[in-house]
Design an enzyme around this catalytic site. Structure first.
Site, PDB file in Angstrom:
ATOM      1  N   ASN A  82      42.940  38.956  30.874  1.00  0.00           N
ATOM      2  CA  ASN A  82      42.874  40.288  31.483  1.00  0.00           C
ATOM      3  C   ASN A  82      43.927  40.328  32.587  1.00  0.00           C
ATOM      4  O   ASN A  82      43.739  39.740  33.644  1.00  0.00           O
ATOM      5  CB  ASN A  82      41.464  40.518  32.054  1.00  0.00           C
ATOM      6  CG  ASN A  82      41.365  41.840  32.799  1.00  0.00           C
ATOM      7  OD1 ASN A  82      42.277  42.665  32.759  1.00  0.00           O
ATOM      8  ND2 ASN A  82      40.246  42.035  33.475  1.00  0.00           N
ATOM      9  N   TRP A  83      45.029  41.013  32.285  1.00  0.00           N
ATOM     10  CA  TRP A  83      46.152  41.003  33.231  1.00  0.00           C
ATOM     11  C   TRP A  83      45.905  41.916  34.435  1.00  0.00           C
ATOM     12  O   TRP A  83      46.676  41.887  35.383  1.00  0.00           O
ATOM     13  CB  TRP A  83      47.440  41.427  32.523  1.00  0.00           C
ATOM     14  CG  TRP A  83      47.935  40.484  31.484  1.00  0.00           C
ATOM     15  CD1 TRP A  83      47.376  39.285  31.114  1.00  0.00           C
ATOM     16  CD2 TRP A  83      49.110  40.644  30.682  1.00  0.00           C
ATOM     17  NE1 TRP A  83      48.134  38.702  30.126  1.00  0.00           N
ATOM     18  CE2 TRP A  83      49.206  39.510  29.838  1.00  0.00           C
ATOM     19  CE3 TRP A  83      50.097  41.626  30.574  1.00  0.00           C
ATOM     20  CZ2 TRP A  83      50.244  39.345  28.924  1.00  0.00           C
ATOM     21  CZ3 TRP A  83      51.125  41.463  29.660  1.00  0.00           C
ATOM     22  CH2 TRP A  83      51.205  40.338  28.838  1.00  0.00           C
ATOM     23  N   LYS A  84      44.892  42.774  34.329  1.00  0.00           N
ATOM     24  CA  LYS A  84      44.605  43.738  35.406  1.00  0.00           C
ATOM     25  C   LYS A  84      45.887  44.524  35.740  1.00  0.00           C
ATOM     26  O   LYS A  84      46.644  44.849  34.831  1.00  0.00           O
ATOM     27  CB  LYS A  84      44.003  43.005  36.617  1.00  0.00           C
ATOM     28  CG  LYS A  84      42.818  42.118  36.185  1.00  0.00           C
ATOM     29  CD  LYS A  84      42.000  41.573  37.304  1.00  0.00           C
ATOM     30  CE  LYS A  84      40.886  40.703  36.727  1.00  0.00           C
ATOM     31  NZ  LYS A  84      39.963  40.189  37.724  1.00  0.00           N
ATOM     32  N   HIS A 115      33.876  45.812  32.700  1.00  0.00           N
ATOM     33  CA  HIS A 115      34.383  44.869  33.703  1.00  0.00           C
ATOM     34  C   HIS A 115      33.838  45.256  35.077  1.00  0.00           C
ATOM     35  O   HIS A 115      33.733  46.435  35.401  1.00  0.00           O
ATOM     36  CB  HIS A 115      35.917  44.853  33.723  1.00  0.00           C
ATOM     37  CG  HIS A 115      36.438  43.682  34.493  1.00  0.00           C
ATOM     38  ND1 HIS A 115      36.478  43.667  35.879  1.00  0.00           N
ATOM     39  CD2 HIS A 115      36.873  42.467  34.087  1.00  0.00           C
ATOM     40  CE1 HIS A 115      36.929  42.485  36.272  1.00  0.00           C
ATOM     41  NE2 HIS A 115      37.173  41.741  35.214  1.00  0.00           N
ATOM     42  N   GLU A 134      35.125  45.284  37.908  1.00  0.00           N
ATOM     43  CA  GLU A 134      36.009  46.131  38.724  1.00  0.00           C
ATOM     44  C   GLU A 134      35.881  47.600  38.325  1.00  0.00           C
ATOM     45  O   GLU A 134      35.971  48.491  39.160  1.00  0.00           O
ATOM     46  CB  GLU A 134      37.456  45.621  38.613  1.00  0.00           C
ATOM     47  CG  GLU A 134      37.629  44.333  39.412  1.00  0.00           C
ATOM     48  CD  GLU A 134      38.625  43.350  38.836  1.00  0.00           C
ATOM     49  OE1 GLU A 134      39.521  43.752  38.070  1.00  0.00           O
ATOM     50  OE2 GLU A 134      38.499  42.141  39.154  1.00  0.00           O
ATOM     51  N   GLU A 143      30.769  37.338  33.390  1.00  0.00           N
ATOM     52  CA  GLU A 143      31.642  37.135  34.544  1.00  0.00           C
ATOM     53  C   GLU A 143      30.847  37.346  35.842  1.00  0.00           C
ATOM     54  O   GLU A 143      30.683  38.489  36.281  1.00  0.00           O
ATOM     55  CB  GLU A 143      32.808  38.125  34.517  1.00  0.00           C
ATOM     56  CG  GLU A 143      33.668  38.032  33.282  1.00  0.00           C
ATOM     57  CD  GLU A 143      35.048  38.637  33.511  1.00  0.00           C
ATOM     58  OE1 GLU A 143      36.037  37.899  33.324  1.00  0.00           O
ATOM     59  OE2 GLU A 143      35.138  39.814  33.881  1.00  0.00           O
ATOM     60  N   GLY A 202      38.222  35.970  40.853  1.00  0.00           N
ATOM     61  CA  GLY A 202      39.336  35.991  41.800  1.00  0.00           C
ATOM     62  C   GLY A 202      39.051  35.258  43.105  1.00  0.00           C
ATOM     63  O   GLY A 202      39.797  35.394  44.078  1.00  0.00           O
ATOM     64  N   SER A 220      37.481  32.739  37.725  1.00  0.00           N
ATOM     65  CA  SER A 220      38.217  31.576  38.225  1.00  0.00           C
ATOM     66  C   SER A 220      38.282  30.442  37.205  1.00  0.00           C
ATOM     67  O   SER A 220      38.266  29.259  37.577  1.00  0.00           O
ATOM     68  CB  SER A 220      37.643  31.086  39.561  1.00  0.00           C
ATOM     69  OG  SER A 220      37.731  32.107  40.530  1.00  0.00           O
ATOM     70  N   GLY A 259      41.519  35.847  34.227  1.00  0.00           N
ATOM     71  CA  GLY A 259      42.302  36.773  35.047  1.00  0.00           C
ATOM     72  C   GLY A 259      43.575  36.094  35.511  1.00  0.00           C
ATOM     73  O   GLY A 259      44.544  35.943  34.759  1.00  0.00           O
ATOM     74  N   GLY A 260      43.584  35.643  36.753  1.00  0.00           N
ATOM     75  CA  GLY A 260      44.782  35.069  37.384  1.00  0.00           C
ATOM     76  C   GLY A 260      45.533  34.063  36.521  1.00  0.00           C
ATOM     77  O   GLY A 260      46.763  34.160  36.374  1.00  0.00           O
TER      78      GLY A 260
END
Ligand code: 13P
Length: 246
Positions: free
Chosen positions: A9-11, A91, A93, A163, A169, A209, A230-231
Site C-alpha cells: 500500500n503505497w499510500k 483501511h 486511514e 492491521e 507506521g 510495520s 506500507g513503508g
C-alpha cells in the site's frame, strides 16, 4: 493451500518515475508462488497497468456509485475499465481520516464484488481497545457489519488484512503471538458464519510495520498468509525480501 499474498500500500507516496521503476523492479524479480499486488496513487494506475508487468495493480480507494455528480471521485467501473484487479476497502486511514463507517464499507464491498474486482478488506483495533482487551470482538464486529451479508461464493473474492492501528507506521509490530491469536480469531468468526471449508480458503494478511526483519516470523504463523505492507513496500529490495519471507 491458501493463496500467499504480499501487497504494497503505497499510500500518498512516490513520483511517477519512482512508481514505474518500482513496478519494473518488482516484476523483474517476481517471486514465484506469491501473489504480489501494489496499490499506487490513482494518477499512476493507467501508466503502471500499461507496463504489463507481473505485478497486480490495485486501487487504494473508489466511490461506490456507478457514475454521476461526485466531484473528485472515481468509480469501481472506471477502475475495472482500465484493468485494475484489486481494491483496498476499510483501511484505518480511510476509516479515521475520511470517516468511512462499517455501513459505508459494506456498500464499497458490494460495489467492488459486483464489478468483478477482488477486495482486500482491512480491519484492526486502536490501542485503547487492545489495552481494554476487547480487540477480538472489536474486529469481529468490523467483519460482521461490512462482510457477513456476503454469500460464501462472494467471500472467495475477499482477502482480509488485519492491521492493528497501533502498529501502522509506528515501527511497533504485533508479536507473532498477537498476530496469530487475532488471525485465528478472525478465522473462527468466518468458520462460525460460513463453515470451515470457506473459512480455511480465505487468505488473511498481517499489516503494521512489517519489514524484512520480522516478516518471516509473522508469515510462519499458521493463520498468517502474507502481508499488507506500507513503508517497506516503497523500496524494491525490502518488498522483495518480504515476498520471500515465507
Ligand atoms: P506500515 O507498514 O508503514 O506500518 O503500514 C501498514 C499499512 O497501513 C498498510 O496498509
Amino acid at each position: 493451500m491458501r493463496e500467499k499474498i504480499v501487497a504494497g500500500n503505497w499510500k500518498m507516496n512516490l513520483s511517477e518515475n519512482e512508481a514505474i521503476s518500482l513496478v519494473q523492479t518488482i516484476s523483474l524479480n517476481k517471486v514465484e508462488g506469491v501473489t504480489q499486488i501494489v496499490f499506487p496513487p490513482f494518477i499512476y494506475l493507467t501508466t503502471l497497468l500499461k507496463l504489463n508487468s507481473q505485478v497486480f495493480i490495485g486501487a487504494q480507494n473508489f466511490y461506490p456509485k456507478d457514475k454521476g455528480a461526485f466531484t473528485g471521485e472515481v468509480s469501481i467501473t472506471q477502475l475495472k475499465n482500465i484493468g485494475v484487479t484489486h481494491v483496498l476497502v476499510g483501511h484505518s486511514e480511510r476509516r479515521t481520516l475520511f470517516s468511512e463507517s462499517n455501513e459505508f464499507l459494506k456498500e464499497k464491498v458490494d460495489a467492488a464484488l459486483n464489478a468483478g474486482i477482488k477486495v482486500v478488506f482491512c480491519c484492526g483495533e486502536p490501542l485503547e481497545i487492545r489495552q481494554e482487551n476487547t480487540h477480538e470482538s472489536f474486529v469481529s464486529k468490523q467483519l460482521e457489519e461490512s462482510l457477513f451479508h456476503l454469500t460464501s461464493e462472494q467471500l472467495k473474492d475477499i482477502v482480509i488484512a488485519y492491521e492493528p492501528i497501533w502498529a501502522i507506521g509506528t515501527g511497533l509490530t504485533a508479536s507473532s503471538e498477537q498476530a496469530e491469536a487475532m488471525h485465528a480469531s478472525i478465522r473462527k468468526s468466518l468458520t462460525n458464519k460460513y463453515g470451515a471449508v470457506s473459512a480455511d480458503a480465505i487468505s488473511i494478511l498481517y499489516g503494521g510495520s512489517c519489514n524484512p526483519t520480522n516478516a518471516h516470523e509473522l508469515f510462519s504463523c499458521n493463520n498468517v498468509d502474507g502481508g499488507l505492507i506500507g513503508g517497506a513496500s516503497l523500496k524494491a529490495d525490502e518488498f522483495h525480501a518480504i515476498s520471500t519471507a515465507y
